[in-house]
Motif scaffolding. Structure first.
Motif, PDB file in Angstrom:
ATOM      1  N   ASP A  22       0.818  -1.221   0.000  1.00 25.93           N
ATOM      2  CA  ASP A  22       0.000   0.000   0.000  1.00 25.93           C
ATOM      3  C   ASP A  22       0.849   1.268   0.000  1.00 25.93           C
ATOM      4  N   SER A  23       2.093   1.169   0.482  1.00 25.14           N
ATOM      5  CA  SER A  23       2.972   2.353   0.542  1.00 25.14           C
ATOM      6  C   SER A  23       3.364   2.834  -0.852  1.00 25.14           C
ATOM      7  N   GLY A  24       3.288   1.945  -1.837  1.00 18.12           N
ATOM      8  CA  GLY A  24       3.657   2.315  -3.195  1.00 18.12           C
ATOM      9  C   GLY A  24       5.150   2.304  -3.464  1.00 18.12           C
ATOM     10  N   ILE A  25       5.953   1.922  -2.484  1.00 15.73           N
ATOM     11  CA  ILE A  25       7.404   1.860  -2.674  1.00 15.73           C
ATOM     12  C   ILE A  25       7.741   0.617  -3.494  1.00 15.73           C
ATOM     13  N   THR A  26       8.513   0.813  -4.539  1.00 13.48           N
ATOM     14  CA  THR A  26       9.035  -0.309  -5.310  1.00 13.48           C
ATOM     15  C   THR A  26      10.474  -0.525  -4.874  1.00 13.48           C
ATOM     16  N   PHE A  27      10.726  -1.658  -4.274  1.00 15.08           N
ATOM     17  CA  PHE A  27      12.058  -1.939  -3.753  1.00 15.08           C
ATOM     18  C   PHE A  27      12.959  -2.477  -4.850  1.00 15.08           C
ATOM     19  N   ASN A  60      15.663   2.265  -3.652  1.00 13.25           N
ATOM     20  CA  ASN A  60      14.865   1.889  -2.489  1.00 13.25           C
ATOM     21  C   ASN A  60      15.275   0.516  -1.967  1.00 13.25           C
ATOM     22  N   VAL A  61      15.572   0.469  -0.669  1.00 13.09           N
ATOM     23  CA  VAL A  61      16.045  -0.746  -0.012  1.00 13.09           C
ATOM     24  C   VAL A  61      15.122  -1.084   1.146  1.00 13.09           C
ATOM     25  N   ILE A  62      14.891  -2.379   1.342  1.00 14.68           N
ATOM     26  CA  ILE A  62      14.242  -2.847   2.560  1.00 14.68           C
ATOM     27  C   ILE A  62      15.235  -3.732   3.291  1.00 14.68           C
ATOM     28  N   LEU A  63      15.392  -3.490   4.581  1.00  8.91           N
ATOM     29  CA  LEU A  63      16.294  -4.275   5.412  1.00  8.91           C
ATOM     30  C   LEU A  63      15.441  -5.004   6.440  1.00  8.91           C
ATOM     31  N   ILE A  64      15.504  -6.335   6.442  1.00  7.87           N
ATOM     32  CA  ILE A  64      14.713  -7.158   7.354  1.00  7.87           C
ATOM     33  C   ILE A  64      15.660  -7.690   8.415  1.00  7.87           C
ATOM     34  N   GLY A  65      15.476  -7.210   9.648  1.00 11.61           N
ATOM     35  CA  GLY A  65      16.424  -7.551  10.699  1.00 11.61           C
ATOM     36  C   GLY A  65      15.788  -7.716  12.059  1.00 11.61           C
ATOM     37  N   ALA A 110       7.298  -7.258  13.583  1.00 11.37           N
ATOM     38  CA  ALA A 110       6.618  -6.960  12.308  1.00 11.37           C
ATOM     39  C   ALA A 110       6.424  -5.468  12.050  1.00 11.37           C
ATOM     40  N   ALA A 111       6.964  -4.605  12.894  1.00  8.09           N
ATOM     41  CA  ALA A 111       6.884  -3.157  12.657  1.00  8.09           C
ATOM     42  C   ALA A 111       7.901  -2.755  11.591  1.00  8.09           C
ATOM     43  N   PHE A 112       7.623  -1.637  10.933  1.00  2.90           N
ATOM     44  CA  PHE A 112       8.609  -1.098   9.998  1.00  2.90           C
ATOM     45  C   PHE A 112       8.573   0.418   9.997  1.00  2.90           C
ATOM     46  N   ALA A 113       9.719   0.996   9.653  1.00 11.28           N
ATOM     47  CA  ALA A 113       9.856   2.442   9.526  1.00 11.28           C
ATOM     48  C   ALA A 113      10.376   2.738   8.136  1.00 11.28           C
ATOM     49  N   VAL A 114       9.897   3.843   7.564  1.00  9.30           N
ATOM     50  CA  VAL A 114      10.367   4.309   6.260  1.00  9.30           C
ATOM     51  C   VAL A 114      11.212   5.550   6.506  1.00  9.30           C
ATOM     52  N   VAL A 115      12.465   5.480   6.079  1.00 14.72           N
ATOM     53  CA  VAL A 115      13.409   6.579   6.258  1.00 14.72           C
ATOM     54  C   VAL A 115      13.843   7.049   4.876  1.00 14.72           C
TER      55      VAL A 115
END
Length: 172
Positions: A46-51, A106-111, A143-148
């Motif tokens: 839903d955020s529309g970010i394409t990683f 755009n990067v997603i880091l799962i940690g 399962a939380a996430f932040a967009v920076v």
């Protein structure tokens, strides 16, 4: 791409893990974690970010979280399972992000926590709307996430140079 275009980093904590008699690295997701990972994936969609790139810890729970979340996205990014993300400090996570090629926007880091929460706070010198207040109230649950967002090359990513643009956490 120009390095002047804003880059987005999503810092995503793995979903709720189970506690079976295995090593910490091998802990799988709990039932609630599987549900929350899929919900987080829908929120990311839903955020529309394409990683362009996903950097995922090698632990079982982060790999399972990403597998369930990415299934909800319209575009599956290149995924790198990075050992250095497991149990990483905020400084170690910044060092990993500093190595991202500049053609990646755009990067997603799962940690894991406390690293994911800590790096979010350290990077975000400013915040949009009430994102920081909301994050401070909720903490950084599973399962939380932040967009920076950050303007500049990945090599210039350092404490205080980014903006906390959004924050989401599952319902308790």
């Amino acid at each position: 791409m120009s390095v002047a275009e804003p880059r987005r980093i999503v810092l995503f904590r793995h979903a709720k893990a189970d506690w079976p008699q295995v090593t910490d690295h091998e802990r799988p997701l709990a039932d609630r974690g599987r549900t929350d990972a899929a919900v987080a994936g829908r929120k990311l969609a839903d955020s529309g970010i394409t990683f362009d790139l996903a950097l995922c810890s090698t632990s079982v729970r982060t790999r399972e979280t990403w597998k369930l979340a990415v299934h909800e996205l319209a575009h599956r990014p290149k995924t790198v399972y990075e050992e250095r993300v497991y149990e990483a400090s905020p400084g170690e996570l910044i060092a990993v992000l500093n190595e991202v090629p500049d053609d990646v926007q755009n990067v997603i880091l799962i940690g894991h926590n406390p690293g994911v929460h800590g790096v979010t706070e350290i990077l975000a010198g400013t915040a949009e709307d009430d994102a920081r207040e909301w994050m401070n109230r909720r903490g950084f649950p599973a399962a939380a996430f932040a967009v920076v967002t950050h303007e500049g090359s990945w090599k210039t990513l350092e404490p205080g140079v980014a903006t906390l643009a959004d924050y989401w956490a599952p319902s308790e």
